[in-house]
Design a protein around this motif. Structure first.
Motif, mmCIF file in Angstrom:
data_model
loop_
_atom_site.group_PDB
_atom_site.id
_atom_site.type_symbol
_atom_site.label_atom_id
_atom_site.label_comp_id
_atom_site.label_asym_id
_atom_site.label_seq_id
_atom_site.Cartn_x
_atom_site.Cartn_y
_atom_site.Cartn_z
ATOM 1 N N ARG A 218 -14.426 -14.346 19.754
ATOM 2 C CA ARG A 218 -15.624 -14.571 20.594
ATOM 3 C C ARG A 218 -15.204 -15.831 21.746
ATOM 4 O O ARG A 218 -15.690 -15.777 22.810
ATOM 5 N N ASN A 219 -14.321 -16.609 21.171
ATOM 6 C CA ASN A 219 -14.051 -17.886 22.278
ATOM 7 C C ASN A 219 -12.716 -17.652 22.686
ATOM 8 O O ASN A 219 -12.164 -18.364 23.433
ATOM 9 N N GLN A 220 -12.185 -16.204 22.706
ATOM 10 C CA GLN A 220 -11.271 -16.091 23.716
ATOM 11 C C GLN A 220 -11.453 -16.392 25.203
ATOM 12 O O GLN A 220 -12.172 -15.819 25.770
ATOM 13 N N ALA A 221 -10.373 -17.086 25.641
ATOM 14 C CA ALA A 221 -10.823 -17.400 26.972
ATOM 15 C C ALA A 221 -9.999 -16.523 28.214
ATOM 16 O O ALA A 221 -10.429 -16.296 29.436
ATOM 17 N N THR A 222 -8.950 -15.690 27.749
ATOM 18 C CA THR A 222 -8.310 -14.755 28.619
ATOM 19 C C THR A 222 -9.280 -13.648 28.679
ATOM 20 O O THR A 222 -9.573 -13.144 27.752
ATOM 21 N N LEU A 223 -9.043 -13.031 29.809
ATOM 22 C CA LEU A 223 -9.689 -11.580 29.796
ATOM 23 C C LEU A 223 -9.281 -10.518 29.077
ATOM 24 O O LEU A 223 -7.820 -10.539 28.898
ATOM 25 N N LEU A 224 -9.760 -9.658 28.504
ATOM 26 C CA LEU A 224 -9.445 -8.387 27.637
ATOM 27 C C LEU A 224 -9.067 -7.491 29.053
ATOM 28 O O LEU A 224 -9.734 -7.243 29.952
ATOM 29 N N LYS A 225 -7.856 -6.676 28.528
ATOM 30 C CA LYS A 225 -7.366 -6.038 29.709
ATOM 31 C C LYS A 225 -7.001 -4.629 28.847
ATOM 32 O O LYS A 225 -6.290 -4.585 28.048
ATOM 33 N N PHE A 226 -7.676 -3.700 29.424
ATOM 34 C CA PHE A 226 -7.390 -2.078 29.045
ATOM 35 C C PHE A 226 -6.733 -1.438 30.113
ATOM 36 O O PHE A 226 -7.365 -0.890 31.081
ATOM 37 N N PRO A 227 -5.412 -1.206 30.105
ATOM 38 C CA PRO A 227 -4.760 -0.501 31.016
ATOM 39 C C PRO A 227 -5.323 1.035 30.946
ATOM 40 O O PRO A 227 -5.685 1.527 30.163
ATOM 41 N N VAL A 228 -5.439 1.573 32.336
ATOM 42 C CA VAL A 228 -5.633 3.227 32.615
ATOM 43 C C VAL A 228 -4.721 3.482 33.186
ATOM 44 O O VAL A 228 -4.288 3.251 34.426
ATOM 45 N N GLN A 229 -4.196 4.784 33.007
ATOM 46 C CA GLN A 229 -3.324 5.684 33.550
ATOM 47 C C GLN A 229 -4.011 6.797 34.219
ATOM 48 O O GLN A 229 -4.834 7.395 33.762
ATOM 49 N N PHE A 230 -3.799 6.949 35.436
ATOM 50 C CA PHE A 230 -4.227 7.837 36.408
ATOM 51 C C PHE A 230 -3.179 9.081 36.522
ATOM 52 O O PHE A 230 -2.193 8.560 37.306
ATOM 53 N N TYR A 231 -3.281 10.302 36.239
ATOM 54 C CA TYR A 231 -2.274 11.152 36.363
ATOM 55 C C TYR A 231 -2.688 11.926 37.691
ATOM 56 O O TYR A 231 -3.627 12.748 37.652
ATOM 57 N N SER A 232 -1.614 11.996 38.489
ATOM 58 C CA SER A 232 -1.685 12.878 39.573
ATOM 59 C C SER A 232 -0.250 13.302 40.131
ATOM 60 O O SER A 232 0.595 12.493 39.972
ATOM 61 N N THR A 233 -0.125 14.478 40.734
ATOM 62 C CA THR A 233 1.240 14.613 41.392
ATOM 63 C C THR A 233 1.165 15.014 42.849
ATOM 64 O O THR A 233 2.060 15.570 43.575
ATOM 65 N N PHE A 234 -0.147 14.500 43.549
ATOM 66 C CA PHE A 234 -0.321 14.605 44.755
ATOM 67 C C PHE A 234 -0.642 13.643 45.714
ATOM 68 O O PHE A 234 -1.222 12.464 45.115
ATOM 69 N N THR A 235 -0.829 13.594 47.214
ATOM 70 C CA THR A 235 -1.430 12.657 47.877
ATOM 71 C C THR A 235 -2.341 13.422 48.459
ATOM 72 O O THR A 235 -2.139 14.446 49.120
ATOM 73 N N ARG A 236 -3.716 12.864 48.402
ATOM 74 C CA ARG A 236 -4.720 13.752 49.154
ATOM 75 C C ARG A 236 -5.434 12.891 50.272
ATOM 76 O O ARG A 236 -5.250 11.613 50.328
ATOM 77 N N SER A 237 -6.279 13.586 51.101
ATOM 78 C CA SER A 237 -7.072 12.895 51.897
ATOM 79 C C SER A 237 -8.463 12.150 51.418
ATOM 80 O O SER A 237 -9.027 11.391 52.196
ATOM 81 N N TYR A 238 -8.642 12.452 50.144
ATOM 82 C CA TYR A 238 -9.684 11.556 49.707
ATOM 83 C C TYR A 238 -9.170 10.628 48.556
ATOM 84 O O TYR A 238 -8.046 10.725 48.013
ATOM 85 N N ASP A 239 -10.230 9.754 48.214
ATOM 86 C CA ASP A 239 -9.970 8.838 46.927
ATOM 87 C C ASP A 239 -10.547 9.498 45.624
ATOM 88 O O ASP A 239 -11.881 10.043 45.503
ATOM 89 N N ALA A 240 -10.008 9.451 44.846
ATOM 90 C CA ALA A 240 -10.422 10.010 43.487
ATOM 91 C C ALA A 240 -11.130 9.115 42.519
ATOM 92 O O ALA A 240 -10.473 7.729 42.573
ATOM 93 N N VAL A 241 -12.108 9.161 41.592
ATOM 94 C CA VAL A 241 -12.891 8.175 41.097
ATOM 95 C C VAL A 241 -12.941 8.600 39.740
ATOM 96 O O VAL A 241 -13.407 9.746 39.249
#
Length: 168
Positions: free
Chosen positions: A51-74
């Motif tokens: 509970r006294n951990q001072a550093t932020l917990l970090k959870f990496p997220v990989q977004f898989y895509s093979t395209f470049t689009r005109s919209y932002d994916a959420v």
């Protein structure tokens, strides 16, 4: 001896026909706007922290895509304590924050990660522990959610969609 030879020949024919390669159609229109967002590493392993951990917990997220689009994916994610007997409380035990530690507001425990132009990328979910001095273990779970819209689908893998967190 001849019957043994025929058995080996039959087994060989069955083996080669059973391993027939089937081509899957590439570029299916119904999958052109379908993406995946998962935790890295690709598993649902829990995390135990103090509970006294001072550093932020970090959870990496990989977004898989093979395209470049005109919209932002959420990609969407949520923090849940459903079914947990010793639930952690947002604002008391932890907060969801940005990389600078600023609290990200949410009316309902659901959050978003925006992937500009739906390009493949990595991002991170950050959690700040608040050093609650109340005794006992506290738990919560961060879960990636399906986000299905009229323009795109951001899906999850069942093997990497949740991160259980235990605060000791």
């Amino acid at each position: 001896m001849k019957s043994l030879l025929y058995i080996f020949i039959a087994a060989g024919i069955i083996t080669f026909t059973a391993c027939e390669k089937k081509d899957v159609a590439a570029g299916l229109p119904e999958l052109e706007h379908h993406y995946y967002a998962i935790f890295v590493p690709n598993n649902n392993t829990g995390v135990t922290v103090t509970r006294n951990q001072a550093t932020l917990l970090k959870f990496p997220v990989q977004f898989y895509s093979t395209f470049t689009r005109s919209y932002d994916a959420v990609a969407k994610y949520a923090v849940t304590t459903a079914g947990i007997t010793t639930p952690a409380v947002r604002g008391t035990d932890y907060n969801i924050v940005d990389k600078n530690g600023a609290v990200i507001q949410s009316a309902d425990t659901t959050y978003s990660i925006i992937f500009p132009q739906a390009k493949q990328a990595m991002d991170t979910i950050y959690i700040k522990l608040l050093n609650n001095t109340a005794p006992g273990v506290r738990k919560f779970e961060v879960q990636m959610l399906d986000n299905i819209t009229g323009q795109f689908d951001v899906d999850i893998f069942s093997t990497a969609f949740r991160r259980p967190v235990q605060i000791n």
